[in-house]
Design a protein around this motif. Structure first.
Motif, PDB file in Angstrom:
ATOM      1  N   ASN A  21      -2.948  38.205 -14.047  1.00 65.73           N
ATOM      2  CA  ASN A  21      -2.590  39.127 -12.971  1.00 65.73           C
ATOM      3  C   ASN A  21      -2.931  40.567 -13.347  1.00 65.73           C
ATOM      4  O   ASN A  21      -3.487  41.324 -12.539  1.00 65.73           O
ATOM      5  CB  ASN A  21      -1.095  39.009 -12.674  1.00 65.73           C
ATOM      6  N   GLY A  42      -4.266  40.612  -7.020  1.00 68.63           N
ATOM      7  CA  GLY A  42      -3.090  40.434  -7.850  1.00 68.63           C
ATOM      8  C   GLY A  42      -1.829  41.012  -7.232  1.00 68.63           C
ATOM      9  O   GLY A  42      -1.802  41.437  -6.075  1.00 68.63           O
ATOM     10  N   ARG A  91       4.480  36.567 -12.088  1.00 66.29           N
ATOM     11  CA  ARG A  91       3.423  37.541 -12.426  1.00 66.29           C
ATOM     12  C   ARG A  91       3.967  38.886 -12.894  1.00 66.29           C
ATOM     13  O   ARG A  91       3.261  39.637 -13.552  1.00 66.29           O
ATOM     14  CB  ARG A  91       2.515  37.753 -11.208  1.00 66.29           C
TER      15      ARG A  91
END
Length: 339
Positions: A21, A42, A91
């Motif tokens: 990410n 991302g 993430r």
């Protein structure tokens, strides 16, 4: 100097998905700068999440302290918080529980910290440390909080209250002692305790004193931070005389200007954002009154806001000309100085 134990702890939070990410975010930022067209891949690497806008102090350059918000004051709801973390935690690497206000005024603050910490996110908060009695210090250490930033803007009561109006330095120091004690009792290296010293004219003579005080108390790190002054153009009694610690340049004619150039790009707009206590998503911590809100998490998912047309248009406007965005005009990146 920064503490390596804290650095290793931070790196331990990395997972393959979080690394991927971060690479996507960095790559899209670089591509956007090169092409001058806003593109984003991302999700945020870090976010700031506001537990509350309430505060017990009245600091003169803080909207919470001045009670000057046009947005409402309130407390972050547990459901909204968990919903947001559940969408982002795989993430998300870094979460700071702070925007405006004093986090410890939120009665369930440390439960929120534990929820994020249990999901492997590096957690931090910034506090004036007036609520760290012995029991709260124990709960803080047990929560899994990774970093505790303590605002300490003076080593005597007189200099401390020159900015932290209504504060008691003895309470701050006692709170730090409690946390250090419980770290030792529970045999843990976290939270990493950081003294953050906002350098203003009344306290600029105490830079060495605060480093000595930190060492005596068992504080892990000292960071000096430069002060943002809202009405700086004609000077302010808070602007330090030590030029290194000032964001503003004395023009020699009674006026002041921001030192750094306003560049037409900003990494923050790609890698992070701020979420207010009531779920508004704003671009960064300079938007204290949530004027540039990009969406509302009570009405939309985070993905819809982060990838939405409105957010992309904002990033594009920034690439075109930051000078056209009011909150960017008094923005100075690189405002922390390592001790």
């Amino acid at each position: 100097m920064p503490n390596f134990t804290d650095g290793f702890n931070f790196l331990s939070k990395l997972t393959p998905l979080r690394v991927l990410n971060a690479a996507q975010v960095a790559g899209s930022y670089i591509l956007s700068r090169i092409t001058r067209k806003a593109k984003h891949s991302g999700y945020p690497i870090s976010i700031s999440l506001e537990p509350t806008t309430s505060c017990n102090l009245r600091c003169p350059e803080c909207p919470s302290g001045l009670r000057s918000f046009t947005r409402p004051t309130g407390m972050l709801q547990e459901g909204l918080f968990k919903q947001t973390i559940d969408q982002l935690h795989r993430r998300l690497l870094y979460l700071i529980f702070y925007f405006q206000g004093e986090p410890y005024l939120h009665k369930n603050f440390l439960e929120l910290v534990k929820y994020a910490s249990d999901r492997g996110i590096y957690t931090a908060t910034s506090t004036n440390a007036h609520f760290l009695d012995d029991d709260m210090a124990r709960k803080t250490v047990a929560s899994g909080l990774d970093r505790l930033i303590v605002s300490i803007d003076g080593t005597t009561q007189e200099t401390y209250t020159a900015y932290r109006i209504g504060g008691k330095l003895d309470k701050v120091l006692d709170g730090v002692r409690h946390v250090v004690k419980w770290k030792q009792k529970l045999k843990t290296k976290t939270p990493h305790i950081m003294f953050q010293f906002l350098v203003v004219r009344p306290n600029e003579h105490q830079l060495e004193d605060v480093k000595k005080l930190a060492k005596e108390l068992g504080v892990d790190e000292v960071v000096f931070k430069t002060a943002q002054i809202y009405d700086y153009e004609q000077g302010s009694p808070l602007i330090p005389t030590i030029d290194y610690y000032s964001r503003y340049k004395n023009n020699g004619n009674g006026s002041y200007s921001i030192k750094n150039k306003l560049l037409n790009h900003c990494w923050r707009m790609w890698h992070s954002c701020v979420i207010t206590w009531d779920g508004l998503v704003v671009p960064c911590c300079f938007d204290k009154d949530a004027e540039y809100r990009q969406g509302d998490l009570k009405l939309s998912s985070f993905k819809e806001v982060w990838r939405g047309a409105k957010y992309n248009q904002f990033r594009q406007a920034l690439l075109r000309s930051r000078a056209e965005i009011e909150m960017c005009k008094n923005c100075t990146e690189g405002t922390k100085v390592w001790a």
